[in-house]
Scaffold this motif. Structure first.
Motif, PDB file in Angstrom:
ATOM      1  N   ILE A   1      -7.929  -6.166  -5.254  1.00  0.00           N
ATOM      2  CA  ILE A   1      -8.019  -4.546  -4.692  1.00  0.00           C
ATOM      3  C   ILE A   1      -8.364  -4.586  -3.383  1.00  0.00           C
ATOM      4  CG2 ILE A   1      -9.253  -2.389  -4.740  1.00  0.00           C
ATOM      5  CD1 ILE A   1      -8.838  -2.552  -7.819  1.00  0.00           C
TER       6      ILE A   1
ATOM      7  N   GLU B   1     -11.422   0.535  -3.402  1.00  0.00           N
ATOM      8  CA  GLU B   1     -12.358  -0.403  -3.734  1.00  0.00           C
ATOM      9  C   GLU B   1     -13.722   0.446  -4.345  1.00  0.00           C
ATOM     10  OE1 GLU B   1     -13.307  -4.092  -1.193  1.00  0.00           O
ATOM     11  OE2 GLU B   1     -12.281  -2.701   0.209  1.00  0.00           O
TER      12      GLU B   1
ATOM     13  N   TRP C   1      -3.418   1.287  -7.942  1.00  0.00           N
ATOM     14  CA  TRP C   1      -3.949   0.313  -8.641  1.00  0.00           C
ATOM     15  C   TRP C   1      -3.090  -0.612  -9.163  1.00  0.00           C
ATOM     16  CZ3 TRP C   1      -9.515   0.696 -10.385  1.00  0.00           C
ATOM     17  CH2 TRP C   1      -9.828  -0.528 -11.234  1.00  0.00           C
TER      18      TRP C   1
ATOM     19  N   ALA D   1      -2.054  -2.765  -6.460  1.00  0.00           N
ATOM     20  CA  ALA D   1      -3.099  -3.676  -5.959  1.00  0.00           C
ATOM     21  C   ALA D   1      -2.862  -4.979  -6.887  1.00  0.00           C
ATOM     22  CB  ALA D   1      -4.135  -2.938  -5.669  1.00  0.00           C
TER      23      ALA D   1
END
Length: 397
Positions: free
Chosen positions: A188, A213, A322, A325
């Motif tokens: 991430i 993050e 998400w 990532a």
């Protein structure tokens, strides 16, 4: 005649076909002629009486009758549920009805629905997805229970209808190890620092920045749900107290229908009471970075996590970013995985009750069944088993 009453029944024939007819005063006050046919004068009269009785409106049922459609019953039931359930639960019911039930049941009349009708519907739905069939049964049970209460039918046809579940074992709860969490956090961090949105739609969701993050940090620091984290306002944070805390008392409701918008629901899932959790030190940096990144000094009621246009951040868009990532290697890791990881870690040090309190569950059974990763390595208890050793083997005495 009073509304719902009918006059004298007369018999006649059209050609060789027997008919019966009578005038009825409907609930709207209008007088209408109702006819029925049969194989004989008596059967025509019986059929007419059946039609007349089904037109009578129950005093408690408003505009619903046994001749109303199941779709009309669903609308009545959903309107009634709106006063007793949360927006999120109501939207779930609406979605289940419109997406799963309505295409198969919506045009049927209430009086036409039998146990066999629903049993067949549930079984066919279960072949596609057992969870859909279970959800459909919950909604149909509530709807037809209302129909019984309004005297539209005498028994609930859902009671004896069954959902056949295909046998499958529940996937074991999986929490992240420290190494797996470090890998997820590093992925991430790379995504947020790359400046390149790897997701399919570059105009939606949180763009690469420290936002994702910080969301990860708050998830692992609290064990909260993604909707609860994104619903945080600055007035929910108490960073200058000793120890620092935050209050979780709301969640974001994702729109399910056209015209709906993302909104904050001022209660937790299932109308659970507000939960106050203590923050570890590493979480403070994430909140201070959110404060520093705000274009202006935020008000107490402003969101902690905010889009560039000043709106709430959508949980759906966070999940999309998400996935982009973490990629395929860590595809099993979701925002909800952080909740399981927190519960499993706390249980090891503070026991099951500690994990339950951190997650805000009303019962430890839910925590243990759905959020605690089982350990399959038993401690060394061979000293107790040496009772059964052969008499000649004294090496452990």
């Amino acid at each position: 005649m009073e509304p719902g009453e009918w006059g004298a029944i007369t018999s006649f024939r059209r050609g060789d076909v027997p008919f019966a007819r009578a005038y009825i005063r409907d609930a709207d006050g209008r007088r209408r002629l109702v006819e029925a046919r049969g194989t004989s004068a008596d059967s025509a009269r019986r059929n007419l009486l059946k039609k007349l009785r089904e037109r009578v409106l129950p005093a408690s049922g408003g505009t619903l009758t046994g001749a109303s459609t199941v779709g009309e019953l669903a609308g009545y039931w959903l309107d009634e549920k709106a006063a007793s359930v949360s927006d999120q639960t109501l939207n779930g019911y609406r979605d289940i009805w419109s997406r799963i039930c309505a295409p198969h049941l919506g045009e049927l009349l209430i009086r036409e629905v039998r146990t066999g009708t629903l049993d067949l519907f549930f079984k066919r739905t279960a072949k596609v997805a057992p969870s859909r069939a279970r959800s459909a049964r919950v909604v149909c049970s509530g709807m037809f229970s209302l129909a019984v209460r309004l005297d539209l039918i005498t028994t609930n046809p859902v009671t004896d209808a069954r959902v056949v579940n295909r046998s499958r074992s529940r996937a074991p709860v999986r929490a992240l190890t420290p190494g797996e969490f470090a890998a997820a956090r590093a992925a991430i961090a790379r995504y947020c620092g790359s400046g390149v949105d790897q997701s399919p739609k570059t105009t939606m969701g949180p763009q690469p920045s420290h936002l994702l993050e910080d969301i990860l940090t708050v998830l692992i620091a609290t064990g909260a749900r993604i909707g609860e984290v994104l619903a945080l306002r600055w007035e929910d944070l108490h960073l200058d107290t000793t120890p620092p805390t935050l209050v979780i008392d709301a969640t974001l409701v994702v729109p399910r229908f056209k015209g709906d918008s993302l909104r904050r629901q001022n209660s937790r899932k299932g109308n659970a009471p507000a939960l106050t959790v203590t923050l570890p030190d590493f979480a403070l940096a994430a909140f201070r970075r959110r404060l520093d990144s705000a274009p202006t000094s935020p008000r107490s009621t402003d969101p902690v996590f905010v889009t560039t246009t000043g709106n709430w951040v959508s949980p759906s868009n966070v999940r999309r970013a998400w996935r982009a990532a973490l990629g395929a290697e860590l595809a099993w890791v979701t925002p909800h995985s952080m909740r399981r990881t927190v519960a499993s870690a706390i249980r090891l040090e503070y026991g099951l009750e500690g994990a339950q309190m951190q997650l805000g569950h009303s019962s430890s059974r839910v925590t243990e069944a759905h959020y605690i990763q089982r350990t399959n390595v038993a401690p060394d208890m061979t000293s107790a088993l040496m009772t059964f050793a052969p008499r000649g083997d004294q090496s452990h005495e």
